[in-house]
Design a protein around this motif. Structure first.
Motif, PDB file in Angstrom:
ATOM      1  N   LEU A 224     -60.767  11.694 -19.939  1.00  0.00           N
ATOM      2  CA  LEU A 224     -59.412  11.286 -20.321  1.00  0.00           C
ATOM      3  C   LEU A 224     -58.947  10.089 -19.491  1.00  0.00           C
ATOM      4  O   LEU A 224     -58.313   9.172 -20.014  1.00  0.00           O
ATOM      5  N   ALA A 225     -59.277  10.099 -18.201  1.00  0.00           N
ATOM      6  CA  ALA A 225     -58.901   8.971 -17.341  1.00  0.00           C
ATOM      7  C   ALA A 225     -59.570   7.685 -17.819  1.00  0.00           C
ATOM      8  O   ALA A 225     -58.931   6.623 -17.883  1.00  0.00           O
ATOM      9  N   LEU A 226     -60.842   7.770 -18.196  1.00  0.00           N
ATOM     10  CA  LEU A 226     -61.546   6.578 -18.682  1.00  0.00           C
ATOM     11  C   LEU A 226     -60.997   6.130 -20.038  1.00  0.00           C
ATOM     12  O   LEU A 226     -60.954   4.929 -20.327  1.00  0.00           O
ATOM     13  N   ALA A 227     -60.567   7.080 -20.887  1.00  0.00           N
ATOM     14  CA  ALA A 227     -59.951   6.710 -22.165  1.00  0.00           C
ATOM     15  C   ALA A 227     -58.669   5.923 -21.928  1.00  0.00           C
ATOM     16  O   ALA A 227     -58.406   4.916 -22.601  1.00  0.00           O
ATOM     17  N   PHE A 228     -57.855   6.368 -20.950  1.00  0.00           N
ATOM     18  CA  PHE A 228     -56.637   5.629 -20.626  1.00  0.00           C
ATOM     19  C   PHE A 228     -56.957   4.257 -20.042  1.00  0.00           C
ATOM     20  O   PHE A 228     -56.245   3.279 -20.314  1.00  0.00           O
ATOM     21  N   LEU A 229     -58.015   4.151 -19.253  1.00  0.00           N
ATOM     22  CA  LEU A 229     -58.402   2.842 -18.714  1.00  0.00           C
ATOM     23  C   LEU A 229     -58.771   1.879 -19.836  1.00  0.00           C
ATOM     24  O   LEU A 229     -58.399   0.699 -19.807  1.00  0.00           O
ATOM     25  N   VAL A 381     -62.164  -3.789 -14.615  1.00  0.00           N
ATOM     26  CA  VAL A 381     -60.950  -4.590 -14.464  1.00  0.00           C
ATOM     27  C   VAL A 381     -59.703  -3.722 -14.628  1.00  0.00           C
ATOM     28  O   VAL A 381     -58.688  -3.950 -13.951  1.00  0.00           O
ATOM     29  N   SER A 382     -59.740  -2.698 -15.486  1.00  0.00           N
ATOM     30  CA  SER A 382     -58.567  -1.850 -15.677  1.00  0.00           C
ATOM     31  C   SER A 382     -58.276  -1.030 -14.422  1.00  0.00           C
ATOM     32  O   SER A 382     -57.109  -0.796 -14.075  1.00  0.00           O
ATOM     33  N   PHE A 383     -59.325  -0.575 -13.744  1.00  0.00           N
ATOM     34  CA  PHE A 383     -59.135   0.167 -12.501  1.00  0.00           C
ATOM     35  C   PHE A 383     -58.423  -0.699 -11.469  1.00  0.00           C
ATOM     36  O   PHE A 383     -57.461  -0.263 -10.819  1.00  0.00           O
ATOM     37  N   ILE A 384     -58.865  -1.941 -11.306  1.00  0.00           N
ATOM     38  CA  ILE A 384     -58.240  -2.839 -10.326  1.00  0.00           C
ATOM     39  C   ILE A 384     -56.821  -3.204 -10.751  1.00  0.00           C
ATOM     40  O   ILE A 384     -55.897  -3.290  -9.937  1.00  0.00           O
ATOM     41  N   ASN A 385     -56.622  -3.394 -12.069  1.00  0.00           N
ATOM     42  CA  ASN A 385     -55.279  -3.678 -12.575  1.00  0.00           C
ATOM     43  C   ASN A 385     -54.315  -2.560 -12.213  1.00  0.00           C
ATOM     44  O   ASN A 385     -53.213  -2.797 -11.706  1.00  0.00           O
ATOM     45  N   TYR A 386     -54.726  -1.315 -12.518  1.00  0.00           N
ATOM     46  CA  TYR A 386     -53.861  -0.172 -12.233  1.00  0.00           C
ATOM     47  C   TYR A 386     -53.626  -0.024 -10.733  1.00  0.00           C
ATOM     48  O   TYR A 386     -52.524   0.364 -10.302  1.00  0.00           O
ATOM     49  N   LEU A 387     -54.626  -0.320  -9.936  1.00  0.00           N
ATOM     50  CA  LEU A 387     -54.457  -0.254  -8.486  1.00  0.00           C
ATOM     51  C   LEU A 387     -53.361  -1.217  -8.032  1.00  0.00           C
ATOM     52  O   LEU A 387     -52.478  -0.858  -7.239  1.00  0.00           O
ATOM     53  N   CYS A 388     -53.381  -2.436  -8.551  1.00  0.00           N
ATOM     54  CA  CYS A 388     -52.369  -3.431  -8.185  1.00  0.00           C
ATOM     55  C   CYS A 388     -50.993  -3.053  -8.716  1.00  0.00           C
ATOM     56  O   CYS A 388     -49.981  -3.220  -8.018  1.00  0.00           O
ATOM     57  N   TYR A 389     -50.930  -2.540  -9.971  1.00  0.00           N
ATOM     58  CA  TYR A 389     -49.643  -2.103 -10.514  1.00  0.00           C
ATOM     59  C   TYR A 389     -49.030  -1.016  -9.633  1.00  0.00           C
ATOM     60  O   TYR A 389     -47.838  -1.032  -9.339  1.00  0.00           O
ATOM     61  N   GLY A 390     -49.856  -0.033  -9.232  1.00  0.00           N
ATOM     62  CA  GLY A 390     -49.359   1.077  -8.437  1.00  0.00           C
ATOM     63  C   GLY A 390     -48.843   0.639  -7.079  1.00  0.00           C
ATOM     64  O   GLY A 390     -47.792   1.109  -6.613  1.00  0.00           O
ATOM     65  N   VAL A 391     -49.567  -0.266  -6.432  1.00  0.00           N
ATOM     66  CA  VAL A 391     -49.126  -0.775  -5.124  1.00  0.00           C
ATOM     67  C   VAL A 391     -47.795  -1.504  -5.275  1.00  0.00           C
ATOM     68  O   VAL A 391     -46.884  -1.363  -4.432  1.00  0.00           O
ATOM     69  N   THR A 392     -47.646  -2.274  -6.343  1.00  0.00           N
ATOM     70  CA  THR A 392     -46.397  -3.008  -6.570  1.00  0.00           C
ATOM     71  C   THR A 392     -45.234  -2.050  -6.793  1.00  0.00           C
ATOM     72  O   THR A 392     -44.146  -2.225  -6.224  1.00  0.00           O
ATOM     73  N   ILE A 393     -45.441  -1.017  -7.615  1.00  0.00           N
ATOM     74  CA  ILE A 393     -44.361  -0.059  -7.894  1.00  0.00           C
ATOM     75  C   ILE A 393     -44.078   0.808  -6.681  1.00  0.00           C
ATOM     76  O   ILE A 393     -42.932   1.218  -6.432  1.00  0.00           O
ATOM     77  N   MET A 394     -45.096   1.076  -5.875  1.00  0.00           N
ATOM     78  CA  MET A 394     -44.867   1.753  -4.599  1.00  0.00           C
ATOM     79  C   MET A 394     -43.948   0.901  -3.714  1.00  0.00           C
ATOM     80  O   MET A 394     -43.119   1.432  -2.956  1.00  0.00           O
TER      81      MET A 394
END
Length: 531
Positions: A224-229, A381-394
């Motif tokens: 499911l996590a990979l489907a969302f990615l 690329v989606s994993f790194i994108n989400y990592l950056c989004y999360g750090v920004t929202i944090m």
């Protein structure tokens, strides 16, 4: 009204200015209608022609795949609301890079820039270029997957051609973007209309509840996590207005409006595009197809089936051009701020194009194109994108704690960033568990930026030999004519200083926006990161 007040708690009064928000300097403002139209147009891109196969493969059923698309839109809406607060609280163009640098300091901002230059932009470019070659070659090889070498060579030729175009003229690059954007609109409109016609004819066997939730495999949490990615790659671009916050008219009003119009619209388009696919194809046919839209056209459009590969090829061609355009400007901005070698801050004297930055983006993309297949690169690329989004929202939560009295024209309920970060932690943890090599390589590449930061940025009193090594790479030796053709914007007296926030006011370097490049030819410039 209650829902809106829950999402956005409204404006606060500013203690130091009598309740009025500080207004940043604005050179050229975007009209209010560009907010939702620009955001929707930027999200809807070539990703919708790539991701459906990856989402279905990991979801295990038609019904769950459609739910992933709908929930993906909801997650993008939550992220957009958080970015709306950050965008008006820190009213500086630059998006994630500006916010992370302001909240967490130079190292965090540099690592985000490092990951964007080495991972996010080149990998996205590689994925779109490979999709372009697949859709061009699929009609030539209708009964099999196009040969590996042919696909890579065509992708490289396309990338080299567009690098030359972007190096030669800003005007050509923007005109290509305008013309080829019509390709994706034509393809998606045709797919949705034909899909509705199929439903009205009663051809929706795969969409019936008894069939839609018939699993051919039991998806794990990791699946499911990979489907969302895979789906998130198609939704990337929802934060584009934060790159032009200073140019947006009345962002307090227009940022939330853009979110509430564009995200549901994009979710509708993506969901019904997938529904249309399933009116023509079984899940097994979709999974076996190397170009989903081409297979759809062959089944339903008859003599006009050629429209699909042509439209998608036009769309992806424009997508490559847009990513080259914006990624080179990101390198240019990073070099201008002293976070990348000064060579990348040079522009061509006559054409006003950042040629060194374009060459770096092209080279990084060519390397990545040779090391992975399309869907592995999307996970990467989606994993790194989400990592950056999360750090920004944090950073939004950290800013609430560090500066509780700062003026916030938009203030979202804390449940929104907390909900997003809970989903973010789930997605990253199980993605790393399911794809440890792919995601681990991305993390390692990001961490390599730490010694680079301390050597190249933090260490200011370097010996002259080290400065020469960093400021003038060995590449200059083989490009002896480049300094004659390029102007370095680090020179004193060039550009226009823009003191927005404490970070900018302490910067010793002049601030030169990418719009300055376009002004060399006196043409309008719209820094929209087209997908």
């Amino acid at each position: 009204k209650a829902f809106m007040s829950f999402l956005c708690c409204g404006a606060q009064s500013c203690p130091s200015s009598g309740g009025e928000a500080p207004q940043p300097e604005q050179s050229e403002q975007f009209p209010s209608w560009l907010g939702w139209q620009g955001r929707a147009g930027n999200i809807i891109g070539s990703g919708i022609f790539i991701s459906p196969k990856g989402v279905l493969e990991h979801a295990g059923s038609v019904g769950l795949a459609l739910l992933v698309w709908v929930l993906g839109g909801g997650v993008a809406a939550l992220g957009s609301l958080c970015y709306a607060e950050l965008g008006v609280t820190i009213p500086r163009s630059g998006g994630d890079y500006s916010y992370v640098t302001e909240i967490f300091g130079g190292l965090a901002g540099f690592l985000l820039l490092w990951s964007a230059v080495l991972i996010m932009y080149p990998t996205s470019l590689a994925v779109i270029a490979l999709t372009f070659s697949n859709y061009v070659l699929q009609p030539v090889f209708p009964n099999c997957i196009p040969p590996y070498n042919a696909s890579r060579i065509l992708s490289m030729l396309c990338l080299l051609l567009l690098t030359w175009v972007n190096s030669s003229s800003v005007r050509w690059a923007t005109r290509i973007q305008d013309i080829f954007t019509a390709g994706k609109l034509l393809a998606l409109t045709l797919i949705i209309i034909v899909g509705f016609m199929q439903i009205f004819k009663g051809n929706y066997k795969e969409l019936a509840p008894s069939n839609a939730f018939r699993f051919w495999m039991t998806p794990s949490v990791g699946h499911l996590a990979l489907a969302f990615l895979q789906g998130s790659f198609a939704f990337s671009g929802w934060n584009f207005l934060n790159y032009v916050t200073e140019e947006l008219v009345d962002p307090r009003r227009n940022l939330p409006r853009a979110i509430f119009i564009s995200i549901p619209l994009v979710t509708f388009v993506y969901t019904f595009t997938n529904i249309a696919y399933f009116t023509a194809m079984s899940p097994q046919e979709l999974l076996s197809s190397n170009a989903v839209a081409v297979t759809f056209g062959e089944k339903l459009l008859g003599y006009f089936s050629w429209v699909m590969p042509v439209s998608v090829a036009l769309s992806t061609f424009g997508g490559i051009n847009g990513y080259l355009f914006t990624s080179s400007r990101l390198c240019f901005s990073g070099a201008r701020e002293g976070h990348l070698p000064s060579l990348l801050a040079m522009i061509h004297v006559k054409n006003c194009t950042p040629i060194p930055a374009l060459l770096l983006c092209c080279l990084a993309t060519l390397i990545i194109m040779l090391v992975g297949d399309t869907y592995t690169l999307i996970n990467y690329v989606s994993f790194i994108n989400y990592l950056c989004y999360g750090v920004t929202i944090m950073g939004l939560i950290v800013l609430r704690w560090k500066k509780p009295k700062i003026f916030r024209p938009i203030k979202v309920n804390l449940l929104i960033p907390i909900t997003y970060l809970a989903f973010w932690a789930f997605l990253l943890a199980f993605s790393l568990y399911s794809e440890p090599v792919v995601c681990g390589i991305g993390l390692i590449i990001i961490l390599t930026g730490v010694p680079v930061f301390f050597l190249g940025v933090y260490w200011r009193n370097k010996p002259k030999c080290v400065n020469r090594l960093i400021g003038k790479p060995a590449l200059c030796a083989s490009l002896s004519s480049l300094p004659k053709l390029c102007l370095n914007w680090h020179q004193k007296g060039q550009g226009t200083a823009s003191a927005v926030g404490s970070a900018a006011s302490h910067s010793p370097r002049p601030v030169v926006t990418a719009a300055r490049l376009a002004q060399c030819h006196s043409i309008p410039f719209h820094p929209i990161p087209f997908h």
